[in-house]
Enzyme design. Sequence first.
Site, mmCIF file in Angstrom:
data_model
loop_
_atom_site.group_PDB
_atom_site.id
_atom_site.type_symbol
_atom_site.label_atom_id
_atom_site.label_comp_id
_atom_site.label_asym_id
_atom_site.label_seq_id
_atom_site.Cartn_x
_atom_site.Cartn_y
_atom_site.Cartn_z
ATOM 1 N N ASN A 60 -5.801 10.380 -11.554
ATOM 2 C CA ASN A 60 -5.979 10.015 -12.795
ATOM 3 C C ASN A 60 -4.733 9.073 -13.148
ATOM 4 O O ASN A 60 -3.682 9.688 -13.351
ATOM 5 C CB ASN A 60 -6.173 11.216 -13.675
ATOM 6 C CG ASN A 60 -6.318 11.041 -15.103
ATOM 7 O OD1 ASN A 60 -6.346 9.819 -15.468
ATOM 8 N ND2 ASN A 60 -6.563 12.012 -15.881
ATOM 9 N N ARG A 72 -10.692 9.021 -11.974
ATOM 10 C CA ARG A 72 -11.012 8.866 -13.364
ATOM 11 C C ARG A 72 -10.808 7.429 -13.939
ATOM 12 O O ARG A 72 -9.679 6.860 -13.686
ATOM 13 C CB ARG A 72 -10.155 9.623 -14.349
ATOM 14 C CG ARG A 72 -10.617 9.529 -15.826
ATOM 15 C CD ARG A 72 -9.726 10.490 -16.390
ATOM 16 N NE ARG A 72 -9.944 10.420 -17.850
ATOM 17 C CZ ARG A 72 -9.071 11.242 -18.503
ATOM 18 N NH1 ARG A 72 -8.156 11.929 -18.483
ATOM 19 N NH2 ARG A 72 -9.538 11.396 -19.972
ATOM 20 N N HIS A 109 -13.468 10.362 -23.612
ATOM 21 C CA HIS A 109 -13.203 11.848 -22.907
ATOM 22 C C HIS A 109 -14.438 12.492 -22.666
ATOM 23 O O HIS A 109 -14.629 13.797 -22.668
ATOM 24 C CB HIS A 109 -12.821 12.630 -24.335
ATOM 25 C CG HIS A 109 -11.273 12.303 -24.811
ATOM 26 N ND1 HIS A 109 -11.064 12.233 -26.206
ATOM 27 C CD2 HIS A 109 -10.249 12.077 -24.152
ATOM 28 C CE1 HIS A 109 -9.678 11.912 -26.175
ATOM 29 N NE2 HIS A 109 -9.181 11.958 -25.050
ATOM 30 N N ARG A 152 -1.648 6.898 -31.609
ATOM 31 C CA ARG A 152 -2.859 5.929 -32.059
ATOM 32 C C ARG A 152 -3.116 6.370 -33.408
ATOM 33 O O ARG A 152 -3.306 7.729 -33.670
ATOM 34 C CB ARG A 152 -3.834 6.018 -31.058
ATOM 35 C CG ARG A 152 -3.722 5.585 -29.505
ATOM 36 C CD ARG A 152 -4.684 5.676 -28.765
ATOM 37 N NE ARG A 152 -4.344 6.548 -27.747
ATOM 38 C CZ ARG A 152 -5.337 7.104 -26.725
ATOM 39 N NH1 ARG A 152 -6.289 7.060 -26.761
ATOM 40 N NH2 ARG A 152 -4.792 7.946 -25.805
ATOM 41 N N ILE A 177 -3.522 20.665 -27.641
ATOM 42 C CA ILE A 177 -3.414 21.287 -29.253
ATOM 43 C C ILE A 177 -4.819 22.145 -29.462
ATOM 44 O O ILE A 177 -4.321 23.156 -29.957
ATOM 45 C CB ILE A 177 -3.528 19.877 -30.350
ATOM 46 C CG1 ILE A 177 -2.392 19.037 -29.788
ATOM 47 C CG2 ILE A 177 -3.639 20.256 -31.657
ATOM 48 C CD1 ILE A 177 -2.352 17.570 -30.808
ATOM 49 N N GLY A 178 -6.031 21.818 -29.265
ATOM 50 C CA GLY A 178 -7.179 22.390 -29.469
ATOM 51 C C GLY A 178 -6.860 23.946 -28.740
ATOM 52 O O GLY A 178 -7.262 24.974 -29.377
ATOM 53 N N GLU A 179 -6.518 23.858 -27.478
ATOM 54 C CA GLU A 179 -6.260 25.116 -26.715
ATOM 55 C C GLU A 179 -5.156 26.014 -27.239
ATOM 56 O O GLU A 179 -5.334 27.228 -27.051
ATOM 57 C CB GLU A 179 -6.254 24.831 -25.204
ATOM 58 C CG GLU A 179 -7.234 24.296 -24.623
ATOM 59 C CD GLU A 179 -6.910 23.799 -23.356
ATOM 60 O OE1 GLU A 179 -5.944 24.142 -22.431
ATOM 61 O OE2 GLU A 179 -7.656 22.935 -23.108
ATOM 62 N N ASN A 180 -4.038 25.316 -27.859
ATOM 63 C CA ASN A 180 -2.746 26.175 -27.995
ATOM 64 C C ASN A 180 -2.423 26.451 -29.462
ATOM 65 O O ASN A 180 -1.702 27.184 -29.774
ATOM 66 C CB ASN A 180 -1.552 25.388 -27.267
ATOM 67 C CG ASN A 180 -1.925 25.708 -25.848
ATOM 68 O OD1 ASN A 180 -2.103 26.719 -24.998
ATOM 69 N ND2 ASN A 180 -2.078 24.564 -25.137
ATOM 70 N N GLU A 188 -10.941 18.357 -16.473
ATOM 71 C CA GLU A 188 -11.431 17.113 -16.032
ATOM 72 C C GLU A 188 -11.434 16.933 -14.686
ATOM 73 O O GLU A 188 -12.272 16.382 -13.816
ATOM 74 C CB GLU A 188 -10.580 16.063 -16.795
ATOM 75 C CG GLU A 188 -10.858 16.069 -18.425
ATOM 76 C CD GLU A 188 -9.792 15.514 -19.339
ATOM 77 O OE1 GLU A 188 -9.009 15.839 -19.163
ATOM 78 O OE2 GLU A 188 -10.327 14.447 -20.055
HETATM 79 P P1 ADP Z 1 -3.292 14.559 -22.696
HETATM 80 O O1 ADP Z 1 -4.051 13.824 -23.609
HETATM 81 O O2 ADP Z 1 -1.828 13.809 -22.651
HETATM 82 O O3 ADP Z 1 -3.935 15.340 -21.589
HETATM 83 P P2 ADP Z 1 -2.761 17.312 -23.653
HETATM 84 O O4 ADP Z 1 -4.163 17.835 -23.528
HETATM 85 O O5 ADP Z 1 -1.839 17.979 -22.584
HETATM 86 O O6 ADP Z 1 -2.442 15.707 -23.478
HETATM 87 O O7 ADP Z 1 -2.197 17.654 -25.004
HETATM 88 C C1 ADP Z 1 -0.841 17.577 -25.434
HETATM 89 C C2 ADP Z 1 -0.634 17.837 -26.733
HETATM 90 O O8 ADP Z 1 -0.539 19.101 -26.874
HETATM 91 C C3 ADP Z 1 0.784 17.870 -27.436
HETATM 92 O O9 ADP Z 1 0.790 16.948 -28.826
HETATM 93 C C4 ADP Z 1 1.775 18.886 -27.329
HETATM 94 O O10 ADP Z 1 2.596 19.096 -28.288
HETATM 95 C C5 ADP Z 1 0.210 19.775 -27.556
HETATM 96 N N1 ADP Z 1 0.590 21.290 -27.136
HETATM 97 C C6 ADP Z 1 0.607 21.586 -26.100
HETATM 98 N N2 ADP Z 1 1.005 23.091 -26.360
HETATM 99 C C7 ADP Z 1 0.863 23.438 -27.543
HETATM 100 C C8 ADP Z 1 1.282 24.388 -28.367
HETATM 101 N N3 ADP Z 1 1.595 25.825 -27.679
HETATM 102 N N4 ADP Z 1 1.093 24.611 -29.639
HETATM 103 C C9 ADP Z 1 0.896 23.273 -30.199
HETATM 104 N N5 ADP Z 1 0.870 22.220 -29.619
HETATM 105 C C10 ADP Z 1 0.713 21.955 -28.368
#
Ligand code: ADP
Length: 390
Positions: A8, A91, A179, A239, A327-330, A377
């Site tokens: 990727n 990808r 995506h 963006r 962000i969505g996961e964490n 992915e």
């Molecule tokens: P990409 O689109 O580059 O694959 P990711 O899916 O890894 O990016 O997402 C990166 C984003 O996720 C960043 O803004 C990072 O701060 C956020 N993130 C990762 N872990 C956490 C967390 N524990 N709490 C809040 N935001 C998080």
Amino acid sequence: MDHIVTLNAGSSSLKFGLFARQGDAPVPICTGLVDRIGGAEASVSLRGPDGGKLSEEVSDMIPDHESAQDRVLTLLQRQFPAARIAAVGHRVVHGGPDNDRPIILTPDGLRALEQLEPFAPLHQPYNLAGARAAMGRFPEATQVVCFDTAFHRHHPWVNDTFALPTEYYDIGVRRYGFHGLSYQYIAGHLAQTAPELHSGRVIVAHLGNGASMCAMRAGQSVGSTMGFSALDGLPMGTRCGQLDPGVMLYLMEQKGMGAAEISDLLYRKSGLLGLSGLSSDMRTLEQSDTTEARRAIEYFTFRARRELGSLAAVLGGLDAVVFTGGIGENSARVRAQICADMAWLGIELDAQSNDASARVVSTAASGVQVMVIPTNEELVIARAAAEMSA
Ligand code: ADP
């Protein structure tokens, strides 16, 4: 045993994965990242399937993607000397209007994809540089390309077009959506683990550095927030997301800004970074107590709420919301802000399970199930490569 490598390639990074092929089902062995390609100092890291670090090295300059792949190959051969690379999965962001599934890459196919570079000038050339380098580096392997646009190719026409004269649609000015590999993974995961939701109406929020949402009916995309480019819809790390096109006319006509300057503004200086003046990284913003950082998060979640309502209207109702991406996961805070006051739509979040980022973060009584599902992915690419090289 045969192995599959996934690649990727971004502008200055190369994410990769190594999988063992067991039948059609690839088994993850490791993932890795070559970062800061072209910079003064690069880094190469490798993680096991559980995310644990296997190795990390800071290296001298790695000038281009070909050299980055050489480094990856050397590293993989050193760590996994028995690996025999039978297929490489790539990808590629843009497959144009017709590619609705992965393809086996040939020199002719590569030339056709090069024609799409003007549609995604900041992504496609790097993706294809990676593919070109891999064709030279792994000449015996089947090269399989997976497109971010493919998952959306059968969305309804109203979601495929802009209200421009039709000749613009005919030359490719369409809503492609991106995506797609992440959405495909989530759709497949739901089909296996929650078939009753998979067959219903689901909104997936892929919230990472790039961010978009997709409305799915029975596992198929019927609408998404990204359109012609990866700029539209939700605000992202750097963006802008949705923007009145009149802003661009104003910047050009009244402020004398050219295409390169506007592109830099919209792709690299806007979003969370532009609003906060601090960082594009959600973790940093959550830890900051400045008004600007709080407002950046507020704008991010406000836009996500608007899009959620809009996509629910596209679906004519809602059975589940899935959060994915970094962000969505964490981020419990972001999920809570997006789902606040959404009872009218049937969404009721459970604070405790949300704080724990549990698989289901809605209450038992919630009419809409809200879930957290880590995306994968690389696995989608590896599966396609395994299937098409069998
Ligand atoms: P990409 O689109 O580059 O694959 P990711 O899916 O890894 O990016 O997402 C990166 C984003 O996720 C960043 O803004 C990072 O701060 C956020 N993130 C990762 N872990 C956490 C967390 N524990 N709490 C809040 N935001 C998080």
